[in-house]
Design a protein around this motif. Structure first.
Motif, PDB file in Angstrom:
ATOM      1  N   LEU A  28     -68.069  53.039  66.657  1.00 59.60           N
ATOM      2  CA  LEU A  28     -67.960  54.503  66.719  1.00 59.60           C
ATOM      3  C   LEU A  28     -68.253  54.993  65.273  1.00 59.60           C
ATOM      4  CD1 LEU A  28     -65.355  56.167  69.170  1.00 59.60           C
ATOM      5  CD2 LEU A  28     -68.140  56.603  69.095  1.00 59.60           C
ATOM      6  N   ASN A  29     -67.691  54.308  64.373  1.00 58.79           N
ATOM      7  CA  ASN A  29     -67.699  54.752  62.977  1.00 58.79           C
ATOM      8  C   ASN A  29     -69.219  54.339  62.391  1.00 58.79           C
ATOM      9  OD1 ASN A  29     -66.535  56.314  61.247  1.00 58.79           O
ATOM     10  ND2 ASN A  29     -65.810  54.649  59.840  1.00 58.79           N
ATOM     11  N   GLN A  30     -69.694  53.053  62.932  1.00 57.73           N
ATOM     12  CA  GLN A  30     -70.905  52.769  62.683  1.00 57.73           C
ATOM     13  C   GLN A  30     -72.175  53.595  63.309  1.00 57.73           C
ATOM     14  OE1 GLN A  30     -71.041  48.523  63.489  1.00 57.73           O
ATOM     15  NE2 GLN A  30     -69.896  48.193  61.856  1.00 57.73           N
ATOM     16  N   GLY A  31     -71.705  54.615  64.029  1.00 57.15           N
ATOM     17  CA  GLY A  31     -72.687  55.292  64.808  1.00 57.15           C
ATOM     18  C   GLY A  31     -73.624  54.406  65.840  1.00 57.15           C
ATOM     19  N   ALA A  32     -73.170  53.536  66.155  1.00 56.75           N
ATOM     20  CA  ALA A  32     -73.939  52.489  67.122  1.00 56.75           C
ATOM     21  C   ALA A  32     -73.122  52.415  68.464  1.00 56.75           C
ATOM     22  CB  ALA A  32     -73.704  51.001  66.642  1.00 56.75           C
ATOM     23  N   PHE A  33     -72.329  53.258  68.883  1.00 55.93           N
ATOM     24  CA  PHE A  33     -71.778  53.037  70.346  1.00 55.93           C
ATOM     25  C   PHE A  33     -72.690  53.492  71.368  1.00 55.93           C
ATOM     26  CE2 PHE A  33     -69.038  54.338  73.738  1.00 55.93           C
ATOM     27  CZ  PHE A  33     -68.004  53.417  73.588  1.00 55.93           C
ATOM     28  N   PHE A 107     -62.964  63.457  56.781  1.00 57.75           N
ATOM     29  CA  PHE A 107     -64.194  63.657  57.130  1.00 57.75           C
ATOM     30  C   PHE A 107     -65.001  62.409  56.527  1.00 57.75           C
ATOM     31  CE2 PHE A 107     -62.859  67.469  59.016  1.00 57.75           C
ATOM     32  CZ  PHE A 107     -63.823  67.713  60.260  1.00 57.75           C
ATOM     33  N   ARG A 108     -64.874  62.090  55.303  1.00 58.16           N
ATOM     34  CA  ARG A 108     -65.995  60.908  54.620  1.00 58.16           C
ATOM     35  C   ARG A 108     -65.486  60.044  55.538  1.00 58.16           C
ATOM     36  NH1 ARG A 108     -64.863  62.171  48.278  1.00 58.16           N
ATOM     37  NH2 ARG A 108     -66.251  64.148  48.227  1.00 58.16           N
ATOM     38  N   ARG A 109     -64.105  59.440  55.842  1.00 59.58           N
ATOM     39  CA  ARG A 109     -63.943  58.292  56.219  1.00 59.58           C
ATOM     40  C   ARG A 109     -64.133  58.109  57.690  1.00 59.58           C
ATOM     41  NH1 ARG A 109     -59.193  58.774  54.768  1.00 59.58           N
ATOM     42  NH2 ARG A 109     -57.916  59.457  56.625  1.00 59.58           N
ATOM     43  N   HIS A 110     -64.617  59.055  58.566  1.00 62.06           N
ATOM     44  CA  HIS A 110     -64.710  59.132  59.743  1.00 62.06           C
ATOM     45  C   HIS A 110     -65.924  59.784  60.203  1.00 62.06           C
ATOM     46  CE1 HIS A 110     -60.698  57.790  61.033  1.00 62.06           C
ATOM     47  NE2 HIS A 110     -60.137  58.653  60.193  1.00 62.06           N
ATOM     48  N   ARG A 111     -66.897  59.835  59.344  1.00 59.51           N
ATOM     49  CA  ARG A 111     -68.276  60.432  59.505  1.00 59.51           C
ATOM     50  C   ARG A 111     -69.020  60.043  60.416  1.00 59.51           C
ATOM     51  NH1 ARG A 111     -71.183  60.446  54.050  1.00 59.51           N
ATOM     52  NH2 ARG A 111     -69.258  59.894  53.134  1.00 59.51           N
ATOM     53  N   PHE A 113     -67.972  58.190  63.179  1.00 61.45           N
ATOM     54  CA  PHE A 113     -67.332  58.737  64.255  1.00 61.45           C
ATOM     55  C   PHE A 113     -67.669  60.224  64.804  1.00 61.45           C
ATOM     56  CE2 PHE A 113     -63.535  60.902  65.860  1.00 61.45           C
ATOM     57  CZ  PHE A 113     -63.462  60.453  67.159  1.00 61.45           C
ATOM     58  N   ILE A 114     -67.545  60.921  63.761  1.00 64.18           N
ATOM     59  CA  ILE A 114     -67.731  62.304  64.352  1.00 64.18           C
ATOM     60  C   ILE A 114     -69.435  62.690  64.720  1.00 64.18           C
ATOM     61  CG2 ILE A 114     -68.117  64.718  63.020  1.00 64.18           C
ATOM     62  CD1 ILE A 114     -65.847  63.795  61.209  1.00 64.18           C
ATOM     63  N   ARG A 115     -70.042  61.924  63.967  1.00 57.67           N
ATOM     64  CA  ARG A 115     -71.631  61.920  64.328  1.00 57.67           C
ATOM     65  C   ARG A 115     -71.824  61.493  65.722  1.00 57.67           C
ATOM     66  NH1 ARG A 115     -74.254  59.666  58.793  1.00 57.67           N
ATOM     67  NH2 ARG A 115     -74.061  61.630  57.467  1.00 57.67           N
ATOM     68  N   THR A 116     -71.215  60.408  66.014  1.00 63.26           N
ATOM     69  CA  THR A 116     -71.327  59.768  67.461  1.00 63.26           C
ATOM     70  C   THR A 116     -70.723  60.842  68.522  1.00 63.26           C
ATOM     71  OG1 THR A 116     -71.427  57.732  66.485  1.00 63.26           O
ATOM     72  CG2 THR A 116     -70.698  57.802  69.137  1.00 63.26           C
ATOM     73  N   LEU A 117     -69.452  61.382  68.066  1.00 54.94           N
ATOM     74  CA  LEU A 117     -68.999  62.453  69.049  1.00 54.94           C
ATOM     75  C   LEU A 117     -69.776  63.525  69.277  1.00 54.94           C
ATOM     76  CD1 LEU A 117     -66.530  62.567  70.790  1.00 54.94           C
ATOM     77  CD2 LEU A 117     -65.369  63.801  69.013  1.00 54.94           C
ATOM     78  N   MET A 118     -70.429  63.971  68.234  1.00 55.61           N
ATOM     79  CA  MET A 118     -71.364  65.316  68.299  1.00 55.61           C
ATOM     80  C   MET A 118     -72.462  65.054  69.215  1.00 55.61           C
ATOM     81  SD  MET A 118     -71.622  68.374  67.830  1.00 55.61           S
ATOM     82  CE  MET A 118     -70.613  68.769  66.403  1.00 55.61           C
ATOM     83  N   LYS A 119     -73.138  63.748  69.218  1.00 53.93           N
ATOM     84  CA  LYS A 119     -74.189  63.332  69.700  1.00 53.93           C
ATOM     85  C   LYS A 119     -73.830  63.524  71.457  1.00 53.93           C
ATOM     86  CE  LYS A 119     -76.595  60.324  66.522  1.00 53.93           C
ATOM     87  NZ  LYS A 119     -76.988  58.919  66.040  1.00 53.93           N
ATOM     88  N   LYS A 120     -72.566  62.831  71.702  1.00 52.65           N
ATOM     89  CA  LYS A 120     -71.913  62.788  72.845  1.00 52.65           C
ATOM     90  C   LYS A 120     -71.969  64.072  73.573  1.00 52.65           C
ATOM     91  CE  LYS A 120     -69.969  60.446  76.271  1.00 52.65           C
ATOM     92  NZ  LYS A 120     -70.621  59.202  77.000  1.00 52.65           N
ATOM     93  N   THR A 121     -71.605  65.401  72.916  1.00 53.95           N
ATOM     94  CA  THR A 121     -71.621  66.683  73.263  1.00 53.95           C
ATOM     95  C   THR A 121     -72.811  67.206  73.567  1.00 53.95           C
ATOM     96  OG1 THR A 121     -71.870  67.767  71.181  1.00 53.95           O
ATOM     97  CG2 THR A 121     -69.535  67.243  71.685  1.00 53.95           C
TER      98      THR A 121
END
Length: 237
Positions: A28-33, A107-111, A113-121
């Motif tokens: 998730l944090n790599q944005g590859a989920f 937010f820096r540490r989980h950027r 994860f946040i990007r992946t979650l936003m794509k999901k929305t």
């Protein structure tokens, strides 16, 4: 989260479950989920696909479980940070700066994860609900901390101003997490300075009474913004 994860009866089984969740967090944090298969998840966790299905119904259930663990950790970190004895003895300005620093570093540490979650929305609007709820809960210890430091523990108006300030700051930081902004970049000290100033303004500067009326409950929040129609000039003019 219990309904998302199938029971792990033995210690070895629990370790496998934990490795799967850790693998999910990494992906998730790599944005590859989204592009990752269950086989890929199992490989990262060093287990079999069968072991995955023994613990999770499918990839969506796994995604929800991973998101819940990440958000629970963020909320726990926020509570621990905001209730630390060191902050209770610090000056107000330092506490305010430390509150902002905590959220920007989070937010820096989980950027990823946040990007992946936003794509999901974009496909499942409800996917953002856990993050929204986490933000609401995790901000409260900071609101209480600042209220106590300013002698405003019982002031609903101060708490309203603090919540509004944190919501604005988190919104700006969220935007910086999703986009490579030129101004107020997520990795810049500029963002730290501006975010601190925004929160300071919300807490201590004079604000229009109409704004504060929302927090006191004496004014209804508008459901939508209504724009007045623009009069068109005739061609004869």
């Amino acid at each position: 989260m219990a309904d998302l994860i199938r029971p792990a009866k033995q210690a070895r089984s629990r370790l496998t479950r934990d490795r799967l969740l850790a693998a999910g967090r990494k992906l998730l944090n790599q944005g590859a989920f989204e592009a990752t298969s269950i086989g890929d998840i199992a490989d990262v966790a060093d287990c079999s696909v069968g072991a995955f299905y023994q613990r999770f119904a499918d990839k969506e259930a796994f995604f929800a479980a991973v998101v819940e663990t990440v958000l629970a950790d963020i909320a726990a970190d926020a509570r621990q940070f905001a209730t630390a004895e060191l902050l209770s003895k610090a000056a107000v300005e330092l506490v305010l700066a430390e509150c902002i620093t905590f959220w920007i570093l989070t937010f820096r540490r989980h950027r990823g994860f946040i990007r992946t979650l936003m794509k999901k929305t974009l496909h499942v609007e409800e996917a953002w609900t856990p993050f929204r709820e986490m933000g609401r809960v995790a901000v409260e210890p900071f609101v209480g901390l600042l209220a106590a430091k300013c002698g405003q523990t019982h002031s609903n108006s101060f708490r309203y101003r603090a919540r509004a300030g944190f919501q604005i700051v988190i919104g700006v930081t969220l935007n910086a997490s999703l986009h490579r902004t030129v101004l107020l970049n997520l990795d810049s000290d500029e963002l730290l300075s501006w975010a601190s100033e925004i929160l300071r303004h919300c807490l201590f500067d004079e604000l229009p009474p109409a704004l504060l009326a929302y927090g006191s409950g004496t004014r209804d929040r508008p459901r939508t913004l209504r724009r007045q129609p623009v009069a068109r000039r005739s061609s004869a003019q």
